[in-house]
Design an enzyme around this catalytic site. Sequence first.
Site, PDB file in Angstrom:
ATOM      1  CD  GLN A 122      -2.637   1.058   1.846  1.00  0.00           C
ATOM      2  OE1 GLN A 122      -2.549   1.810   3.446  1.00  0.00           O
ATOM      3  NE2 GLN A 122      -4.445   1.484   1.746  1.00  0.00           N
ATOM      4  CG  HIS A 136      -4.331   4.579   2.398  1.00  0.00           C
ATOM      5  ND1 HIS A 136      -5.333   4.721   1.890  1.00  0.00           N
ATOM      6  CD2 HIS A 136      -3.784   4.358   3.799  1.00  0.00           C
ATOM      7  CE1 HIS A 136      -6.249   4.474   3.567  1.00  0.00           C
ATOM      8  NE2 HIS A 136      -5.262   4.110   4.147  1.00  0.00           N
ATOM      9  N   GLY A 137      -6.113   5.746  -1.400  1.00  0.00           N
ATOM     10  CA  GLY A 137      -7.256   6.594  -1.449  1.00  0.00           C
ATOM     11  C   GLY A 137      -8.239   7.093  -0.523  1.00  0.00           C
ATOM     12  CB  ALA A 138     -10.106   5.165   1.998  1.00  0.00           C
ATOM     13  CE1 TYR A 196      -3.480   8.268   7.679  1.00  0.00           C
ATOM     14  CE2 TYR A 196      -5.439   6.993   6.937  1.00  0.00           C
ATOM     15  CZ  TYR A 196      -4.306   7.078   8.076  1.00  0.00           C
ATOM     16  OH  TYR A 196      -4.814   6.819   9.449  1.00  0.00           O
TER      17      TYR A 196
END
Length: 440
Positions: free
Chosen positions: A101, A167-169, A172
């Site tokens: 990730q 990590h597009g959630a 962040y």
Amino acid sequence: MADAIFQPLSFKNLTVKNRVFRSNISGRFDNYDGSGNQARINWEVKFARGGVGAIVSSFVPVHLRGRIVPNYAMIDDDSRIPFWRAVGQAVHEHDSRFILQLSHGGRQRDINGIEYPIGLSSTDKRDPIHGFACERMTLAQIHEVIQAFAEGARRAREAGLDGVELHGANGYLITQFLSSAINDRDDDYGGPLENRARFVLDIVRAIRVRVGHDFHLQVKISATDDDNVLSPLRSGSPGNTLADSVKVCRWLVDAGVDAIHVSRGSFFPHPRNPAGTDLPIDDLERSYDTMISSGERTFLNFLLFRGLSGELARRQWNAAAGDRDRIEGANRGDARAIKQAVAVPVICTGGFQTASVIRDAIENRDCDAVSIARPLVANNDLVRMFERGLDRAPKPCTYCNKCLVNVIENPLGCYDDTRFPSREAMIAEIMSVYKPPPFA
Ligand SMILES: Cc1cc2nc3c(=O)[nH]c(=O)nc-3n(C[C@H](O)[C@H](O)[C@H](O)COP(=O)(O)O)c2cc1C
Ligand code: SF4
């Protein structure tokens, strides 16, 4: 009929032996300087041995300034490649795949560390929960971070890993650009959804330039932001809706993404992610002191979590969490909407731990696979249990979220002592991540 859970899943460039992925779960196992150590390898091997088809790693910063706490292994330099190669090889020995990730925390952090006290973000507004200060990124900084993601993907490939996840959630840096509740820019990276999505789409394109089109790339996205769940009377903007995220997922796939991993929430932790039966305020009160000197609001929060105000905070959090009977598979509806809009596999996270529920989610075409974090922390060999025909572990995860609130101060593991014969047995299981030791 063949069991849907044990059917291989083929992506464009990757095949996974079954439909259960270990979801990202971070613990402070590594060294302060971002180098990895044996405990991280031991941790990942627990799940590979337990039968998951693939492991999606914890938060791996692509740049030192994107770290959320010290002691997370990073992928910010070529010197990190041998460590990640060792992690991948250890996981492959158990016929499991390893997806790394690629992450950047932006303004959402837990402990600053000494190198970069101020984070980067789409905005210069502090994070509302802990009050971490941040700097609004210049275009030059945006381009530098895009390249850091691309270099991270290149290093993961050189390390022999099976793919990467952006990590597009969960609040962040990528969410800080995507979310209408956070991004307040007026340049090409802010304003309408097309502009807010530019940052993540630029990262995808830069990765494709760097690693080509035959390396697995997936994106974890919050299908709904639910940004205002903690504000009084739900005032303020909820942030991105499912309809917004469906559009973003279409654009991501057009730009070359091979899978979507569906989560929720514009900050982390969020009352709905990971959804719990209760906010474990006593454990939180004991561990939160670690953060006191890091953010502007942390000392206030520390005081707030005690006594009567702690009880009120607990009630507010639990009220925002919604229906506690629907923790398992809570994101199925969102995953289904995204799956109907894209032609790539969709992985759904959120509470899964019952074989019949997982099977139903796949057969119902809500998702192609599930990712599991806490229930695998509670039962590392859950997939082996499913193989033996069990529908649920004899001692399932209780969704108490004590693992979550302990992780900032203590080693990651299951902290629900009701699941163990004794407190000593629980501690022994938590500490087992340090076996074998580094110099064995
Ligand atoms: C202690 C803890 C650490 C986590 N760390 C990460 C992380 O580093 N990256 C991420 O994308 N999600 C992270 N998550 C979220 C999980 O991957 C997962 O999506 C979420 O907990 C819901 O799944 P579950 O109900 O199976 O736990 C974390 C969750 C927990 C409890
Ligand atoms: S502490 Fe254990 S039982 Fe509680 S949520 Fe975490 S893994 Fe599940």
